[in-house]
Design an enzyme around this catalytic site. Structure first.
Site, short mmCIF file in Angstrom:
data_model
loop_
_atom_site.label_atom_id
_atom_site.label_comp_id
_atom_site.label_asym_id
_atom_site.label_seq_id
_atom_site.Cartn_x
_atom_site.Cartn_y
_atom_site.Cartn_z
N HIS A 102 -0.64 -16.76 -8.80
CA HIS A 102 0.18 -15.61 -8.40
C HIS A 102 0.15 -14.55 -9.49
CE1 HIS A 102 2.93 -17.74 -5.22
NE2 HIS A 102 1.66 -18.06 -5.11
N TYR B 297 12.71 -13.79 -5.37
CA TYR B 297 14.02 -14.10 -5.96
C TYR B 297 14.99 -13.07 -5.39
CZ TYR B 297 11.76 -16.98 -9.62
OH TYR B 297 11.05 -17.93 -10.31
N TYR C 126 8.39 -14.37 -18.29
CA TYR C 126 8.14 -15.23 -17.12
C TYR C 126 6.76 -15.89 -17.22
CZ TYR C 126 8.46 -16.75 -12.24
OH TYR C 126 8.53 -17.51 -11.10
#
Ligand code: RFL
Ligand code: PHB
Length: 399
Positions: free
Chosen positions: A72, A201, A384
């Site tokens: 991703h 999210y 992240y």
């Protein structure tokens, strides 16, 4: 029985440490209290940082991940009913994350270890640690009914949050820092097609929701619930209604289907300092817990054991314990940064029903800022995707 490193726990931390030591010619024995089938079937994490993907690849256990995992390049953040794409690939100069389930990583590591002739004792009981402050610590355990003892040079406590290792660090020197959140995650595995090309999210008035994936046929989604709620209160219909209410937009609908697994987990941030006592070193969830919102737990376990491996290799090459004695200090630098990020993501994305309307507006304003500032998006992305290891860091302690 004798070996160089005795490892308690066959989770990501214990298995990867054993694998890394083997590649350096160092022997280890692993003790695991569950069966191989249980550890290979437990559903937990899904997101691997770029550094974890690289580690699996360079150590020869990444082949299936590269074939079956999903790369991703970004995530989506949703609030006030609007989606915002975070293009992490661009913001981190070409890095990405891999969605590949933790239990598949476990299968790959167990297979590689057994193929290399490793000793892994599954289904052991009554594991106890002895003489950890001497030069020859010992692990006692029961296996096939009989009690046995292993003498080693070092013990790695990779036995998760509830294992016995952390408690061997005397209370007089052990400090445990923690925060418990008023949130729980209800997680499901469902037989549906992939809902979205990237993770979503969502911060919604009804609570947080996360859309993730496992395989083209099976998806993993979560909704924020009360941590004390009972899973029996959640019929499949109620779960789908709640998920849809929190993530659907005018143009985007969530596919539903049979739910094949569901459970509720509570959330905490926890750090034990130091992570060493004598010849005992604790790593992964044995030493720290993060709330899952930042997807950091497994990845931190992988960075801890790389620091530990360096110290152990230095000891066998030079006889010096200097690197080992700095294990805690070095590992904790990265751990605290991941703690901060996980706490921030959790605070920003969950609906805190104790908040005033002022605090709720501040939270939405933070999301508004993060999704509109390139500086904030870059900061979110580099965290992240995964911060550098200590020796890759521009401000390394190892100069
Ligand atoms: P583990 O995986 O808990 O492994 C510890 C092992 O030790 C064994 N053990 C013992 N063995 C012998 N004797 C004893 N007395 C023992 N006591 C325990 C246990 O059976 C077990 O096999 O710890 P480790 O290796 O430190 O790995 C940590 C990760 O498992 C954990 O941090 C992640 O799963 C957290 N996590 C996530 N991490 C990520 O990096 N990305 C994610 O996307 C992510 N999502 C998640 C998560 C954790 C979740 N839950 C269920 C808490 C999502 C969820 C919902
Ligand atoms: C998962 O797919 O299980 C997952 C993904 C992202 C997270 C946590 C869990 O932040």
């Amino acid at each position: 029985m004798k070996t160089q490193v005795g490892i308690i726990g066959a989770g990501p931390a214990g298995l990867m440490l054993s694998h890394l030591l083997h590649l350096e010619g160092i022997e280890s024995v692993i003790f695991e209290n569950r069966t191989r089938e249980e550890i290979e079937g437990t559903i937990r994490a899904g997101v691997l940082e770029q550094g974890t993907v690289d580690l699996l690849n360079v150590t020869g256990v990444g082949e299936r991940m590269m074939r079956e995992g999903h790369l991703h390049h970004g995530i989506e953040l949703q609030f006030n009913g609007i989606r915002h794409r975070v293009n992490m690939h661009e913001l981190t100069e070409g890095k990405s994350i891999m969605v590949y389930p933790q239990h598949e990583v476990i299968k790959d590591l167990v297979a590689a270890r057994l193929e290399a002739g490793a000793e892994i004792y599954f289904s052991v009981s009554d594991v106890s640690l002895h003489d950890v402050d001497s030069d020859s610590p010992k692990i006692r355990f029961k296996h096939d009914g009989g009690e046995q003892e292993l003498t080693c040079d070092f013990i790695a406590g990779c036995d998760g949050f509830h294992g016995p290792s952390r408690k061997m660090i005397p209370e007089s020197i052990r400090e445990e820092k923690q925060q418990i959140y008023p949130f729980g995650w209800l997680g499901i595995l469902a037989e549906t097609p992939i809902a979205n090309p990237e993770l979503i999210y969502s911060n919604h008035d009804r609570g947080f929701a996360l859309i993730s994936t496992r395989t083209p046929e099976i998806q993993r989604h979560y909704i924020q619930v009360d941590p004390n709620d009972d899973i029996n209160n959640w019929s499949d219909d109620r779960i789908w209604t709640e998920l849809k209410a929190r993530v659907e937009t005018d143009g985007w609908k969530l596919p539903d289907g049979p739910i094949i697994q569901k459970n509720i987990v509570s959330m905490r941030s926890f750090v034990c300092e130091p992570m060493q006592y004598g010849r005992l070193f604790i790593a992964g969830d044995a030493a720290h817990i993060v709330p899952p919102t930042g997807a950091k737990g497994l990845n931190l376990a992988m960075s801890d054991v790389q620091v530990l491996k360096r110290g152990i290799v230095t000891f066998y090459e030079t006889g010096s314990q200097d690197m080992l004695s700095r294990y805690s200090e070095i590992a904790l630098r990265r751990i605290w940064k991941a703690q901060r990020f996980s706490w921030w993501m959790t605070t920003m994305l969950h609906r805190n029903f104790n908040h005033s309307s002022f605090e709720r507006s501040i939270q939405l304003s933070e999301l508004e800022y993060v999704t509109s500032s390139r500086a904030a998006l870059t900061s979110l992305s580099e965290n992240y995707i995964g911060l550098p290891l200590e020796w890759e860091s521009p401000k390394s302690l190892l100069v």
